[in-house]
Design a protein around this motif. Sequence first.
Motif, PDB file in Angstrom:
ATOM      1  N   TYR A 203      -9.902   9.775  15.983  1.00 11.32           N
ATOM      2  CA  TYR A 203      -9.799  11.169  15.542  1.00 11.32           C
ATOM      3  C   TYR A 203     -11.063  11.962  15.843  1.00 11.32           C
TER       4      TYR A 203
ATOM      5  N   LEU B 212      -4.032   6.693  14.634  1.00  6.80           N
ATOM      6  CA  LEU B 212      -5.343   6.431  15.221  1.00  6.80           C
ATOM      7  C   LEU B 212      -6.279   5.961  14.122  1.00  6.80           C
ATOM      8  N   CYS B 213      -7.450   5.484  14.517  1.00  9.77           N
ATOM      9  CA  CYS B 213      -8.477   5.170  13.516  1.00  9.77           C
ATOM     10  C   CYS B 213      -9.447   6.344  13.456  1.00  9.77           C
ATOM     11  N   ILE B 214     -10.432   6.239  12.602  1.00 11.79           N
ATOM     12  CA  ILE B 214     -11.376   7.360  12.437  1.00 11.79           C
ATOM     13  C   ILE B 214     -12.167   7.626  13.720  1.00 11.79           C
TER      14      ILE B 214
END
Lengths: 678, 264
Positions: free
Chosen positions: A49, A44-46
Amino acid sequence: MKIDHVLTTCPYCGTGCNFYLQVVNERLIGVIPCKTDEISQGRLCIKGYNAHTFVQHPDRLKHPMIKEKGKMRKASWDEALDKIVSEIKRITSEHGNDSVAVFASAKCTTEENYLFQKLARSAIGTNNVDHCARLCHASTVAGLVYSFGSGAMTNSIPEFEDANCILVTGSNTLEAHPLIGSRILKAMENGAQVIVIDPRDTPLSRLAQFTLHQKPGSDIAWINGMIRVIIEEGLFDKEFVDGRTELFEELKQVVQQYTPEEVEKITGIEPKMLVDAARTYAKADRSMIAYAMGITQHSNGTDLVKSLANLAMVTGNVGKESTGVNPLRGQCNVQGACDAGCLPDFYPGYQKVNDTGANKKFRGAWKSNLSTKVGSTITSTMEKMESGEIKGLIIFGENVMVSDPDIAHIEKALNSLDFFALVEIFPSETSKFADVILPAACYAEKDGTFTNTDRKIRMLRKAVGPPGEAMPDWKIACELGKKFGAEGFDFSSPAEIMDEMASLAPIYGGVSHGRADTEVISWPCPTKDHPGTKVLHVDGFKMGRGKFAPVHHSPPNEEPSEEFPMVLSTGRNLFQFHTGTMTRKSPKLEQEAPEPYVEINSGDAKMLGIEDGSRVRVTSRRGSIALVAKVTERIIPGTIFIPFHYAEAAANRLTNPAYDPIAQIPELKVCAARIERS
Amino acid sequence: MNDPGKEISRLAFDERGADYLLAVREEYGNAGPAFVAKGEDVGDIRTDIPYQLVTILRKIYPYMEDGKIAVVIRRCEEKALNELIKRGIIDGDRIIRIGLACSEGQIEACRCTDPVPSCVDIGSPGKGWNEDQLSKELSAMSSEERLDFWVAQFRKCNKCYACSTNCPVCVCDHCVLEECTFVAEKGIPPGMAFHLIRAYHLSDKCTECGECERSCPAHIPLLTFRKMTNRDMKDLYGYESGDTETVSPLLTTLEGDLLEEEED
């Protein structure tokens, strides 16, 4: 002790990553990527998350509210819904059905969007329904429908890994679609050549083998220039051109004048770089094009999209795996909202409202008198609000006071309304203008589907209950429909709504929650036993032949002048999303990118006496904002860039609402501006 | 694989007295973490998808006031759990281990040298991998070449924090990577300091589970980075993480003579 891990779909960009929401006793505590998901592959990307952090924020809207004597007060659902229905009915009885508009939401599910347009068309009686696709990929839909017969991404996300060449333009892929960026990095590891064409250095361009910087608004020139090189050097796919396309001779004529030297004059791209990039794209066995707002948000956006389609067709890069023209859609469900018919000219499944057959079909199904008059887009609705032609507005989850061009104009438009109802999850810059506010459930609090950028139907599963009295939008739409006295708003679940949509939209014919629950289906999926379609146009184009568009470069609507010598471009950064309604309430995301800034080239900054971190003022013909300068080598001289996430220095106070005549998409990527120390 | 769910459920609830079970389960055509209370249907348990269950356990543990939790655990996760117990983060008496021996394929994917849990309940013990090929290639390079390699790798970093978010032993209350003290640059890529600070922070805890590498969208070979750092720890201090007793050399050297000598 109740601990659940609920598989659902990310609410940010259009990649459609699936993840598990970790729930402890109705409290969201974390996000775990799904390792078996074919899109996210356990990554996932930030933003992903942190997608749980805003959901249970104390600021969430919890009760319906009605404005009384200028102040908002709590109201019951019945009172608030009755107020909306009576006000809208009053307006339509006095001024006609087209004096009301509905804005649907690319953040809501496909099922909800289906109901929003049904509400507008069947319960209120107008085709004035649109959503933020108008601001992002309206030109994609119009352009690709012209070229290929279908306005969606031709190929699928996993195919990026197997491409030999990927041409990325007007897309800051690693920041705006990080998990698609991840596939491009994988392709590079596998030996693919990546060409990035962008006025700014982006995280991807810094890694790519080819980086070309064009002046904003000059794209048709370099695309035509590349096509000219490809034809001149005999690198075009003759078999494909002869067998599957039309208007090639006309295209050949048009591109003739775009010699590399001529292209350099318009775009600033060195001739050798252009020729190298053209050869690399044309010679690769499988070449993919990926693009986003840098192409679409122009006053000639539709022509721009068509030129990219020209480039793909001339090299035969359509209808095969790891090729094609791939618009990266920016919202989790902007594809689904388009598919569901939240466009003023289309019923669900891209069936035209002014087609008598389609009109008859939907009249029969919805048991309602439906208008055949094409409705009003968001951009023209704003104009009509200001002129008084549109007097009533219902918005489902859009923050137009930050997201739309020329905010001063939007403010005037909202203030001109007789009645404005807003359905939202948080108070927003737009909610201050509303007469009635309804609290909605967010993605984690309901079931339904999103359709991601590569046409995959992705499930949302309810993880927690909504706050206070908030309700999912589909229930709100059902209640409104019933109170308007319309038939066909008796749904007990999103699954039932999808069944109805599938029965009316052939591209979704075989889609059901039962299937989407365990299967990854891409539309078109016409029947229950159809596996779905990964690659479009394999056996031919919908209308027979692919159509070349002989189009010329034309300058942007607004060019730099003495008073406004810089070109202002807007876009996103990695950590914030759109108007920040969700990300700015996520502490880790806000910490990474907490304040508005303007990127300026170090040479320009030096001349203007601006240092990194200086407070500056940026002014355009429409407004002025104060923010901090970020001095960088990563933007071409003469151009400045402002992310549009920050209401306190909203880039859209400056942007130009001039729009593409076909798609009515505003020119958010180019306007003239001035920057000075403050 | 024949249904391991029944055996895991029997071991957890009937034989070892667990109140809850944390495992990986198939649902909706995907495999994901599942937390099941005694008496509930455990469903279709999977042992072939390497979710980092100790990370997941660590996140839910603060919310669990009582009860014993059974966890299906691989060797690397068992070692990570030991590190957490050693630091007082998790009470070892409340955790019931169900040992899972990794498949040959998983051992290869992790270039794992130590794949067999102390008690094998599920699967059959496989042979450990001798050496990580990339570590070997990098060790053969000059230090400049090696640095260039890692600089190029870290330039791809998109700052998703997956490496720390999914790490079972990344346990600081406040993450120094989110401060500006050493990781000065906001934005991306975050620079070498980000990765070096992380490397040092984990040098006495990492058990080479490989979750950082598996979840890295930039495909940075983080497990190799870890293996090389851990090898240094072993060579320089004779320290290996993964048991409940050995005290970290980062704590012991503060009390030893060496530091005083250096001050002179």
